[in-house]
Design an enzyme around this catalytic site. Structure first.
Site, PDB file in Angstrom:
ATOM      1  N   MET A 142       0.672  -1.142  -0.225  1.00 43.77           N
ATOM      2  CA  MET A 142      -0.399   0.172  -0.373  1.00 43.77           C
ATOM      3  C   MET A 142       0.981   1.179  -0.383  1.00 43.77           C
ATOM      4  O   MET A 142       0.214   2.284  -0.207  1.00 43.77           O
ATOM      5  CB  MET A 142      -1.297   0.262   0.779  1.00 43.77           C
ATOM      6  CG  MET A 142      -1.991  -1.112   1.390  1.00 43.77           C
ATOM      7  SD  MET A 142      -2.667  -1.685   0.177  1.00 43.77           S
ATOM      8  CE  MET A 142      -3.634  -2.696   0.010  1.00 43.77           C
ATOM      9  N   CYS A 143       2.241   1.128  -0.034  1.00 44.69           N
ATOM     10  CA  CYS A 143       3.057   2.231  -0.014  1.00 44.69           C
ATOM     11  C   CYS A 143       3.367   3.272  -1.269  1.00 44.69           C
ATOM     12  O   CYS A 143       3.234   2.175  -2.584  1.00 44.69           O
ATOM     13  CB  CYS A 143       4.453   2.027   0.000  1.00 44.69           C
ATOM     14  SG  CYS A 143       4.874   1.773   1.927  1.00 44.69           S
ATOM     15  N   HIS A 144       3.008   4.316  -1.371  1.00 49.56           N
ATOM     16  CA  HIS A 144       2.920   4.702  -2.996  1.00 49.56           C
ATOM     17  C   HIS A 144       4.018   5.079  -3.313  1.00 49.56           C
ATOM     18  O   HIS A 144       5.432   4.954  -2.623  1.00 49.56           O
ATOM     19  CB  HIS A 144       2.341   6.047  -3.083  1.00 49.56           C
ATOM     20  CG  HIS A 144       0.950   6.323  -2.207  1.00 49.56           C
ATOM     21  ND1 HIS A 144       0.612   6.044  -0.968  1.00 49.56           N
ATOM     22  CD2 HIS A 144       0.047   6.189  -3.074  1.00 49.56           C
ATOM     23  CE1 HIS A 144      -0.743   6.984  -0.836  1.00 49.56           C
ATOM     24  NE2 HIS A 144      -1.281   7.150  -1.956  1.00 49.56           N
ATOM     25  N   MET A 168       7.540   4.412   5.835  1.00 54.00           N
ATOM     26  CA  MET A 168       8.203   3.641   5.380  1.00 54.00           C
ATOM     27  C   MET A 168       9.653   3.245   4.519  1.00 54.00           C
ATOM     28  O   MET A 168      10.322   1.844   4.908  1.00 54.00           O
ATOM     29  CB  MET A 168       6.409   2.843   4.644  1.00 54.00           C
ATOM     30  CG  MET A 168       6.020   2.905   5.430  1.00 54.00           C
ATOM     31  SD  MET A 168       6.372   1.608   6.693  1.00 54.00           S
ATOM     32  CE  MET A 168       6.186   0.068   6.094  1.00 54.00           C
ATOM     33  N   GLU A 169      10.067   3.596   3.954  1.00 52.69           N
ATOM     34  CA  GLU A 169      10.491   4.234   2.651  1.00 52.69           C
ATOM     35  C   GLU A 169      11.900   4.353   4.652  1.00 52.69           C
ATOM     36  O   GLU A 169      13.084   3.466   3.583  1.00 52.69           O
ATOM     37  CB  GLU A 169      11.500   5.330   2.146  1.00 52.69           C
ATOM     38  CG  GLU A 169      10.282   5.322   1.175  1.00 52.69           C
ATOM     39  CD  GLU A 169       8.087   5.358   1.610  1.00 52.69           C
ATOM     40  OE1 GLU A 169       7.768   5.093   0.858  1.00 52.69           O
ATOM     41  OE2 GLU A 169       8.222   5.582   2.436  1.00 52.69           O
ATOM     42  N   ASP A 191      23.403 -10.628   4.857  1.00 47.52           N
ATOM     43  CA  ASP A 191      24.295 -11.578   4.428  1.00 47.52           C
ATOM     44  C   ASP A 191      25.955 -11.882   4.172  1.00 47.52           C
ATOM     45  O   ASP A 191      26.531 -12.650   3.556  1.00 47.52           O
ATOM     46  CB  ASP A 191      23.186 -11.072   2.980  1.00 47.52           C
ATOM     47  CG  ASP A 191      23.793 -11.896   1.731  1.00 47.52           C
ATOM     48  OD1 ASP A 191      23.683 -13.416   1.947  1.00 47.52           O
ATOM     49  OD2 ASP A 191      23.645 -11.363   0.619  1.00 47.52           O
TER      50      ASP A 191
END
Length: 156
Positions: free
Chosen positions: A74-76, A112-113, A127
């Site tokens: 749902m992130c733009h 969110m970014e 990793d």
């Protein structure tokens, strides 16, 4: 409280931000990766088989910020104006703290970014040295502060 990502029929939707004012928005997120002394020393001395771990993690964090809308449904998609990633050595832990700042002028925030970039940067560290230490722990991925938007500023 109504959830903004559900329509009147309780189906998922992306929030319509077209009526929101454009403002400068900044979000800062951070997280920590804890590891063995051997893994920490290999990173600091740049003696890992996969190359320069911290530089690669910074690039990965920036890429994570830019790809957030591809990963979080749902992130733009955003027109970011700036991304910064800092890495602090935590010798006594041992480990590292990664901090990501995302910035734009737009109609929706960049929390969110910043959080996604932080997570991707820390996962990249994992990793690259997992052959040395599989017991590394990623923790405290969190929003530190944000500014801009109708909900105002936030600081942890």
């Amino acid at each position: 409280m109504n959830l903004t990502h559900l329509d009147d029929n309780q189906r998922p939707k992306m929030v319509d931000v077209s009526d929101k004012n454009q403002t400068t928005r900044v979000a800062v997120a951070s997280g920590i990766i804890e590891m063995s002394q051997e893994a920490y020393d290999a990173i600091i001395s740049e003696k890992t088989k996969k190359g320069p771990v911290l530089q690669t993690a910074v690039i990965a964090a920036i890429m994570g910020v830019k790809k957030t809308s591809d990963l979080i449904p749902m992130c733009h998609p955003l027109n970011l104006s700036g991304i910064n990633c800092d890495v602090d050595e935590l010798h006594d832990l041992p480990g590292f703290k990664l901090t990501v700042t995302a910035k734009l002028t737009g109609q929706t925030g960049v929390e969110m970014e910043a959080l996604t970039g932080t997570s991707i940067g820390l996962l990249t560290i994992y990793d690259m040295v997992k052959a040395i230490d599989k017991s590394m722990v990623i923790r405290h991925v969190q929003l530190e502060k944000k500014s801009g938007g109708k909900n105002g500023d936030y600081k942890r």
